[in-house]
Design an enzyme around this catalytic site. Structure first.
Site, PDB file in Angstrom:
ATOM      1  N   HIS A 113       5.252   4.474  12.763  1.00 22.15           N
ATOM      2  CA  HIS A 113       5.297   4.390  11.287  1.00 22.15           C
ATOM      3  C   HIS A 113       6.298   5.457  10.845  1.00 22.15           C
ATOM      4  CE1 HIS A 113       3.066   4.156   7.245  1.00 22.15           C
ATOM      5  NE2 HIS A 113       3.670   5.338   7.136  1.00 22.15           N
ATOM      6  N   ARG A 172       0.838  -1.215   0.000  1.00 16.78           N
ATOM      7  CA  ARG A 172       0.000   0.000   0.000  1.00 16.78           C
ATOM      8  C   ARG A 172       0.874   1.267   0.000  1.00 16.78           C
ATOM      9  NH1 ARG A 172      -0.519   4.729   2.519  1.00 16.78           N
ATOM     10  NH2 ARG A 172       0.003   3.702   4.471  1.00 16.78           N
ATOM     11  N   ASP A 173       1.516   1.557   1.116  1.00 20.31           N
ATOM     12  CA  ASP A 173       2.301   2.795   1.196  1.00 20.31           C
ATOM     13  C   ASP A 173       3.421   2.754   0.158  1.00 20.31           C
ATOM     14  OD1 ASP A 173       3.385   5.200   2.078  1.00 20.31           O
ATOM     15  OD2 ASP A 173       3.352   4.662   4.188  1.00 20.31           O
ATOM     16  N   CYS A 204       4.172   9.365   0.291  1.00 16.32           N
ATOM     17  CA  CYS A 204       2.779   9.780   0.197  1.00 16.32           C
ATOM     18  C   CYS A 204       2.673  10.831  -0.892  1.00 16.32           C
ATOM     19  CB  CYS A 204       2.305  10.351   1.528  1.00 16.32           C
ATOM     20  SG  CYS A 204       0.652  11.058   1.435  1.00 16.32           S
ATOM     21  N   HIS A 230       8.900   7.098   8.136  1.00 18.26           N
ATOM     22  CA  HIS A 230       9.528   7.271   6.824  1.00 18.26           C
ATOM     23  C   HIS A 230      10.993   7.636   7.088  1.00 18.26           C
ATOM     24  CE1 HIS A 230       6.038   6.960   4.078  1.00 18.26           C
ATOM     25  NE2 HIS A 230       5.405   7.105   5.230  1.00 18.26           N
TER      26      HIS A 230
HETATM   27  P1  HMG Z   1     -13.686  14.013  -1.359  1.00 21.68           P
HETATM   28  O1  HMG Z   1     -13.556  14.648  -2.697  1.00 21.68           O
HETATM   29  O2  HMG Z   1     -13.793  14.901  -0.163  1.00 21.68           O
HETATM   30  O3  HMG Z   1     -14.850  12.951  -1.323  1.00 21.68           O
HETATM   31  O4  HMG Z   1     -12.408  13.056  -1.193  1.00 21.68           O
HETATM   32  P2  HMG Z   1     -16.345  13.044  -1.737  1.00 21.68           P
HETATM   33  O5  HMG Z   1     -17.090  12.195  -0.776  1.00 21.68           O
HETATM   34  O6  HMG Z   1     -16.771  14.484  -1.933  1.00 21.68           O
HETATM   35  O7  HMG Z   1     -16.382  12.316  -3.174  1.00 21.68           O
HETATM   36  C1  HMG Z   1     -15.738  12.854  -4.322  1.00 21.68           C
HETATM   37  C2  HMG Z   1     -15.558  11.755  -5.356  1.00 21.68           C
HETATM   38  O8  HMG Z   1     -14.708  10.722  -4.843  1.00 21.68           O
HETATM   39  C3  HMG Z   1     -16.852  11.060  -5.742  1.00 21.68           C
HETATM   40  O9  HMG Z   1     -16.681  10.583  -7.069  1.00 21.68           O
HETATM   41  C4  HMG Z   1     -16.890   9.885  -4.826  1.00 21.68           C
HETATM   42  O10 HMG Z   1     -17.669   8.829  -5.319  1.00 21.68           O
HETATM   43  C5  HMG Z   1     -15.420   9.485  -4.795  1.00 21.68           C
HETATM   44  P3  HMG Z   1     -17.196  11.414  -8.337  1.00 21.68           P
HETATM   45  O11 HMG Z   1     -18.646  11.638  -8.077  1.00 21.68           O
HETATM   46  O12 HMG Z   1     -16.412  12.702  -8.362  1.00 21.68           O
HETATM   47  O13 HMG Z   1     -16.886  10.497  -9.492  1.00 21.68           O
HETATM   48  N1  HMG Z   1     -15.055   8.795  -3.559  1.00 21.68           N
HETATM   49  C6  HMG Z   1     -14.478   7.572  -3.524  1.00 21.68           C
HETATM   50  N2  HMG Z   1     -14.130   6.711  -4.497  1.00 21.68           N
HETATM   51  C7  HMG Z   1     -13.588   5.555  -4.115  1.00 21.68           C
HETATM   52  N3  HMG Z   1     -13.344   5.199  -2.815  1.00 21.68           N
HETATM   53  C8  HMG Z   1     -13.701   6.045  -1.825  1.00 21.68           C
HETATM   54  C9  HMG Z   1     -14.297   7.284  -2.168  1.00 21.68           C
HETATM   55  N4  HMG Z   1     -14.728   8.321  -1.434  1.00 21.68           N
HETATM   56  C10 HMG Z   1     -15.195   9.232  -2.295  1.00 21.68           C
HETATM   57  N5  HMG Z   1     -13.454   5.701  -0.552  1.00 21.68           N
HETATM   58  C11 HMG Z   1     -11.272  11.175  -0.241  1.00 21.68           C
HETATM   59  C12 HMG Z   1     -12.188  12.361   0.008  1.00 21.68           C
HETATM   60  C13 HMG Z   1     -10.788  10.668   1.083  1.00 21.68           C
HETATM   61  C14 HMG Z   1     -12.036  10.089  -0.967  1.00 21.68           C
HETATM   62  C15 HMG Z   1     -10.100  11.621  -1.138  1.00 21.68           C
HETATM   63  O14 HMG Z   1      -9.513  12.752  -0.570  1.00 21.68           O
HETATM   64  C16 HMG Z   1      -9.049  10.544  -1.292  1.00 21.68           C
HETATM   65  O15 HMG Z   1      -9.280   9.504  -1.881  1.00 21.68           O
HETATM   66  N6  HMG Z   1      -7.826  10.791  -0.804  1.00 21.68           N
HETATM   67  C17 HMG Z   1      -6.736   9.826  -0.928  1.00 21.68           C
HETATM   68  C18 HMG Z   1      -5.830   9.975   0.215  1.00 21.68           C
HETATM   69  C19 HMG Z   1      -4.756   8.907   0.183  1.00 21.68           C
HETATM   70  O16 HMG Z   1      -4.971   7.760  -0.163  1.00 21.68           O
HETATM   71  N7  HMG Z   1      -3.562   9.334   0.603  1.00 21.68           N
HETATM   72  C20 HMG Z   1      -2.437   8.436   0.743  1.00 21.68           C
HETATM   73  C21 HMG Z   1      -2.619   7.507   1.909  1.00 21.68           C
HETATM   74  S1  HMG Z   1      -2.323   8.305   3.503  1.00 21.68           S
HETATM   75  C22 HMG Z   1      -0.673   8.044   3.757  1.00 21.68           C
HETATM   76  O17 HMG Z   1       0.039   7.594   2.905  1.00 21.68           O
HETATM   77  C23 HMG Z   1      -0.142   8.349   5.126  1.00 21.68           C
HETATM   78  C24 HMG Z   1       0.127   7.092   5.969  1.00 21.68           C
HETATM   79  O18 HMG Z   1       1.036   6.219   5.309  1.00 21.68           O
HETATM   80  C25 HMG Z   1       0.748   7.496   7.322  1.00 21.68           C
HETATM   81  C26 HMG Z   1       1.900   8.481   7.104  1.00 21.68           C
HETATM   82  O19 HMG Z   1       2.950   8.114   6.580  1.00 21.68           O
HETATM   83  O20 HMG Z   1       1.634   9.647   7.420  1.00 21.68           O
HETATM   84  C27 HMG Z   1      -1.172   6.337   6.263  1.00 21.68           C
HETATM   85 MG    MG Z   2       3.216   6.465   5.249  1.00 22.21          MG
END
Ligand code: HMG
Ligand code: MG
Length: 308
Positions: free
Chosen positions: A210, A14-15, A243, A212
């Site tokens: 966690h 994933r990450d 990320c 990096h």
């Molecule tokens: P949003 O725009 O606020 O959501 O995004 P929304 O509810 O307004 O929906 C907008 C559109 O997204 C719609 O589609 C929804 O259907 C779709 P449209 O009508 O435009 O075609 N949608 C989704 N589709 C699939 N799966 C879903 C989903 N939710 C809404 N679950 C949202 C909010 C969270 C979805 C968006 O901001 C997003 O996907 N962000 C991705 C964030 C991400 O994955 N970041 C990387 C992971 S975090 C990380 O790496 C850190 C970590 O490792 C720890 C660290 O190191 O810090 C964990």
């Molecule tokens: Mg991370």
């Protein structure tokens, strides 16, 4: 005294792969998961149920989850930022559900906005029904607190901010909290300060680190956590990752490097280093890169020398 046993969660699929510029076929992701579990990893973060517009690399989430030949005793987790994500993760038959879902918040308002399109307060409102529904379905809920040491937009993070989010996660029924140094700028004493805030609200078995490794501090930070008795860490095979919303941050600490250090400390992980290096070589080969892990490269160089 340091813990005698550490549980490692490999977040590589994933990450590690969410930030890759070239698409990685689902079959390779599945093979990576198989290799990690064969190497002895008992916790694997497989994919994210997030918007494919935001993170296209995880668009094959359902296909990857469906393709894994599950091993008893392994916990498979996925990221679910909202109910839509949880519902998608629970669409197939029960035996294909994840064992654990991750809601991912941040100790920084700006990062929360960039990463999940809402501030901290709203993120908690979105996570609460996810936590409730997941728990009702018998799925464990983990919370990630990003930017616990620093934020790319707001600078250094005050430990008070970490505690604030950790407390909110506890209130909505998140069962485990992962304290994340998203940028990899944390150093041991500051990491301990952040961890101590999490430990005020969660038992030690339910707190993980966690890290990096952008600034090469991750192993030192893990050691600092061991000094506190913390015994759960995320790591990423081959040191892959980053990320998309934390530009410049490199991957997680490499699982191979953590395993090697823990072996030297006589701390049990259940992970077999040679098989893990094979997994690192496999995915690095698919990505046409060298593993970031110093240990993986050293083992591979030693093997190559022995073969000549
Ligand atoms: P949003 O725009 O606020 O959501 O995004 P929304 O509810 O307004 O929906 C907008 C559109 O997204 C719609 O589609 C929804 O259907 C779709 P449209 O009508 O435009 O075609 N949608 C989704 N589709 C699939 N799966 C879903 C989903 N939710 C809404 N679950 C949202 C909010 C969270 C979805 C968006 O901001 C997003 O996907 N962000 C991705 C964030 C991400 O994955 N970041 C990387 C992971 S975090 C990380 O790496 C850190 C970590 O490792 C720890 C660290 O190191 O810090 C964990
Ligand atoms: Mg991370």
């Amino acid at each position: 005294m340091l813990p005698s046993r550490v549980t490692l969660l490999d977040v590589g699929p994933r990450d590690g792969l969410q930030n890759e510029p070239a698409p990685v076929p689902a079959a390779d992701k599945i093979e990576l998961v198989h290799r990690l579990q064969a190497a002895g990893l008992r916790e694997i973060e497989v994919t994210s149920f997030v918007s494919p517009k935001w993170v296209p690399q995880m668009a094959d989430n359902a296909q990857v989850m469906a393709g894994i030949a599950r091993r008893p005793g392994v916990r498979y987790s996925v990221l679910t930022p909202n109910l839509k994500g949880l519902e998608a993760a629970m669409t197939p038959a029960r035996e294909r559900w994840p064992d654990e879902v991750v809601v991912f918040g941040a100790a920084s308002e700006a990062f929360s906005q960039r990463n999940i399109n809402c501030g901290i307060a709203e993120s908690i409102e979105r996570f609460a029904p996810v936590a409730e529904a997941a728990r009702a379905a018998g799925i464990k809920v983990r919370g990630a607190v990003s930017c616990a040491l620093a934020c790319p937009y707001e600078g250094e993070t005050d430990p008070d901010r970490v505690e604030f989010v950790v407390r909110l996660m506890r209130e909505i029924g998140v069962q485990h909290v992962g304290v994340a140094d998203t940028l990899g700028t944390g150093t041991p004493r500051r990491v301990q300060a952040a961890m101590e805030r999490a430990l005020k609200h969660y038992p030690i078995d339910e707190v993980s680190g966690h890290f990096h490794d952008t600034y090469g501090q991750a192993l030192a930070n893990i050691y600092a956590c061991l000094e506190l008795g913390i015994h759960r860490f995320d790591a990423s095979v081959a040191g892959l990752g980053g990320c998309p919303y934390a530009k410049g941050a490199t991957g997680n600490v490499a699982t191979e490097d953590v395993v090697f250090m823990l072996q030297g400390l006589n701390i049990e992980t259940g992970v077999e280093l040679d098989a893990l290096v094979d997994a690192a070589a496999f995915i690095s080969g698919k990505l046409s890169i060298k593993p970031v892990s110093r240990v993986a490269n050293a083992v591979l160089a030693r093997r190559a020398a022995a073969a000549t």
